[in-house]
Structure formats: structure tokens, C-alpha cells
Design a protein around this motif. Structure first.
Motif, PDB file in Angstrom:
ATOM      1  N   THR A   1       0.811  -1.216   0.000  1.00 33.48           N
ATOM      2  CA  THR A   1       0.000   0.000   0.000  1.00 33.48           C
ATOM      3  C   THR A   1       0.845   1.267   0.000  1.00 33.48           C
ATOM      4  OG1 THR A   1      -0.146  -0.078   2.421  1.00 33.48           O
ATOM      5  CG2 THR A   1      -1.923  -1.131   1.177  1.00 33.48           C
ATOM      6  N   ASN A   2       2.141   1.112   0.221  1.00 38.03           N
ATOM      7  CA  ASN A   2       3.025   2.272   0.231  1.00 38.03           C
ATOM      8  C   ASN A   2       3.644   2.545  -1.139  1.00 38.03           C
ATOM      9  OD1 ASN A   2       2.619   2.732   2.971  1.00 38.03           O
ATOM     10  ND2 ASN A   2       4.309   1.395   3.572  1.00 38.03           N
ATOM     11  N   GLN A   3       3.374   1.674  -2.105  1.00 35.03           N
ATOM     12  CA  GLN A   3       3.897   1.852  -3.454  1.00 35.03           C
ATOM     13  C   GLN A   3       2.951   2.729  -4.267  1.00 35.03           C
ATOM     14  OE1 GLN A   3       6.835   0.435  -4.607  1.00 35.03           O
ATOM     15  NE2 GLN A   3       6.646   1.543  -6.527  1.00 35.03           N
ATOM     16  N   ILE A   4       3.465   3.823  -4.811  1.00 42.18           N
ATOM     17  CA  ILE A   4       2.654   4.735  -5.616  1.00 42.18           C
ATOM     18  C   ILE A   4       3.225   4.775  -7.026  1.00 42.18           C
ATOM     19  CG2 ILE A   4       1.818   7.097  -5.899  1.00 42.18           C
ATOM     20  CD1 ILE A   4       2.118   7.479  -2.902  1.00 42.18           C
TER      21      ILE A   4
ATOM     22  N   PHE B   1      -2.827   9.601  -4.391  1.00 37.82           N
ATOM     23  CA  PHE B   1      -2.011   9.894  -3.222  1.00 37.82           C
ATOM     24  C   PHE B   1      -2.776   9.712  -1.914  1.00 37.82           C
ATOM     25  CE2 PHE B   1       0.007  12.183  -6.685  1.00 37.82           C
ATOM     26  CZ  PHE B   1       1.338  11.871  -6.491  1.00 37.82           C
ATOM     27  N   PRO B   2      -2.188   9.010  -0.936  1.00 38.89           N
ATOM     28  CA  PRO B   2      -2.817   8.860   0.374  1.00 38.89           C
ATOM     29  C   PRO B   2      -2.955  10.213   1.061  1.00 38.89           C
ATOM     30  CG  PRO B   2      -1.006   7.296   0.087  1.00 38.89           C
ATOM     31  CD  PRO B   2      -0.911   8.286  -1.031  1.00 38.89           C
TER      32      PRO B   2
ATOM     33  N   ALA C   1       9.419   8.736   2.508  1.00 33.60           N
ATOM     34  CA  ALA C   1       9.153   7.511   3.260  1.00 33.60           C
ATOM     35  C   ALA C   1       7.963   7.696   4.205  1.00 33.60           C
ATOM     36  CB  ALA C   1      10.392   7.115   4.052  1.00 33.60           C
ATOM     37  N   PRO C   2       7.156   6.670   4.360  1.00 36.35           N
ATOM     38  CA  PRO C   2       7.334   5.286   3.907  1.00 36.35           C
ATOM     39  C   PRO C   2       6.841   5.031   2.479  1.00 36.35           C
ATOM     40  CG  PRO C   2       5.333   5.420   5.165  1.00 36.35           C
ATOM     41  CD  PRO C   2       5.955   6.805   5.200  1.00 36.35           C
ATOM     42  N   TYR C   3       6.348   6.064   1.797  1.00 35.33           N
ATOM     43  CA  TYR C   3       5.827   5.869   0.451  1.00 35.33           C
ATOM     44  C   TYR C   3       6.960   5.826  -0.561  1.00 35.33           C
ATOM     45  CZ  TYR C   3       1.438   6.828   2.722  1.00 35.33           C
ATOM     46  OH  TYR C   3       0.368   6.766   3.573  1.00 35.33           O
TER      47      TYR C   3
END
Length: 251
Positions: free
Chosen positions: A50-53, A123-124, A227-229
Motif C-alpha cells: 500500500t506504500n507503493q505509488i 495519493f494517500p 518515506a514510507p511511500y
């Protein structure tokens, strides 16, 4: 001053406990997969990071990429202007105010070329540029931060501009003009560090040409600040370069 409305605000954040828990969770997940791999009676369930964009492919991806660079710089320079270090002379504060204004114009211009609906989903809500990784409490720290960001932008633009298709010549022309501003910013910061300088061997090769960086290389350099993305990008299929791996080289 108008701020970006499509994307979540980039703000300072402390990783501490949050990053520790995420790393611990990732380690536990990896261990679980190893154990599952020894059991031939079941098929491991693929995990989704879920952190991979992944930025969009094509022209939109290039626009997001340029937008993020301008957003990183405008955010950093806004911090310098709002809370300048005591040893930063008034004349240099004015320079940073000018560079901030340039980047805000770039950011807002690029914002209108980006699909806002897709941006909100991409984007989160807690996506942030981590300013605390810079030392903005001293002149030396401010100039070091600015040099890092400006060198990245100056090395990035000559690579992404050729990727734009002729159907989007307007955006391509805008980015070409913006690239000259990035170069002037980088030269200005270097002159502040060493009066009379323009560039050195870290950014110009032996033939006097600018050393460029692929989007993968630039995003890798920005990774500690995101980070963490983790951001990645797929370059357009139509690549005018003779190097088909230009976008992912050295990634």
C-alpha cells in the motif's frame, strides 16, 4: 498564496514509531511468506504494498513527476522564507523568496495540466514531503538543501521533456521553459556557496555537458524524503531516445 488543492498537503512529519511499526510488519510478512513457501499444499496469497505509488504512464506521468519536483521545492523554500535562519543575510532571503515564487508558479501551472480526479485517488491523505531531513536552521543547511533539490530538477527536465508527444506540445513547451529556470536556480545557489562559480564536475561532465538523471534516479534520490511511500514511474512507450532503458536506467 494559493496552494495546491488536488493533492494532499506535503507537510513535515516524524517517522519514529510509525516507520518502526511498518518495518516490523514488513519483516513479519516476509517471514510468513517464507514459511508458507515450504508448504506445497497451499498457494501464498500475494501481498499488496500500500506504500507503493505508481505515477500514471505517458504525458500525465511526466506532469505528475514535474509537479512533485516543484512541490518539493516550493514547500522547502516556503519554510525558509517563513522561518529563515539567523545567519541567512537579507539579500539571500530575498533570493529564496524569488525562487519560492518561481516554484509556486510552476506548481500551480502544472496543477492545471494534471487530472485532479486521478490525483485524489493516487495519493494517500498523509502523503508528505519530510522537511525534517533537511537542516534549515542554518545558512549552510539551507544552501545544501537548495543545491540538492535544484541539481535534481536541473538534471531531470532535459530527460522528461523529449518524452512528451506532439499532441501535447503546449505542455512540452512549458516544461522546456521551466527547465531553463531550474538551471538558473542551480547556478544561483552554487554562486551563493562559491561566489563566481557556475557548475562543477558533479553536475557537468568533462565535455561541459550537463549530467542528466532519469526519473527513476531522481525518485530514488527523493525517496528518503517521501518515506514510507515509494514512488515509481513508467515512461511513455514513445521514447525519442536511442536508449530504450532511459527511464529505468540505473534504477
Amino acid at each position: 498564496m494559493s496552494d495546491h488543492s488536488h493533492l494532499p498537503a506535503w507537510r513535515e512529519q516524524s517517522l519514529g514509531r510509525r516507520l518502526f511499526l511498518q518495518v516490523s510488519a514488513a519483516s513479519a510478512a516476509s517471514a510468513a511468506l517464507v514459511v508458507a513457501g515450504c508448504d506445497t499444499s497451499s498457494t501464498p496469497t500475494p501481498t499488496v504494498d500500500t506504500n507503493q505509488i505508481l505515477l500514471p504512464q505517458g504525458n500525465q506521468g511526466m506532469l505528475y513527476y514535474a509537479y512533485l519536483l516543484s512541490l518539493a521545492k516550493s514547500t522547502t523554500y516556503q519554510k525558509v522564507v517563513d522561518s529563515p535562519p539567523g545567519d541567512l543575510p537579507a539579500a539571500e532571503r530575498a533570493i529564496f523568496a524569488d525562487m519560492r515564487d518561481h516554484e509556486v508558479v510552476h506548481r500551480e501551472t502544472l496543477k492545471y495540466l494534471i487530472d485532479p480526479t486521478r490525483a485524489k485517488a493516487l495519493f494517500p491523505s498523509d502523503f508528505a514531503f519530510i522537511l525534517t531531513r533537511f537542516t534549515l536552521t542554518s545558512r549552510a543547511g539551507v544552501l545544501a538543501a537548495a543545491l540538492q533539490l535544484e541539481d535534481l530538477a536541473a538534471a531531470a527536465y532535459p530527460v522528461i521533456v523529449p518524452f512528451f508527444t506532439t499532441s501535447n506540445s503546449y505542455a512540452r513547451t512549458l516544461l522546456l521553459k521551466m527547465s531553463t529556470v531550474q538551471a538558473r536556480h542551480a547556478a544561483t545557489v552554487r554562486d551563493l556557496l562559491t561566489p563566481g562559480s557556475f557548475a562543477d564536475s558533479t553536475v557537468v561532465n568533462s565535455t561541459g555537458q550537463l549530467i542528466t538523471k532519469t526519473p527513476t534516479e531522481v525518485l530514488a534520490a527523493l525517496a528518503p524524503f517521501l518515506a514510507p511511500y515509494v514512488l515509481s514511474i513508467t515512461c511513455p512507450d514513445t521514447n525519442p531516445s536511442t536508449d530504450p532503458g532511459l527511464c529505468t536506467a540505473n534504477g
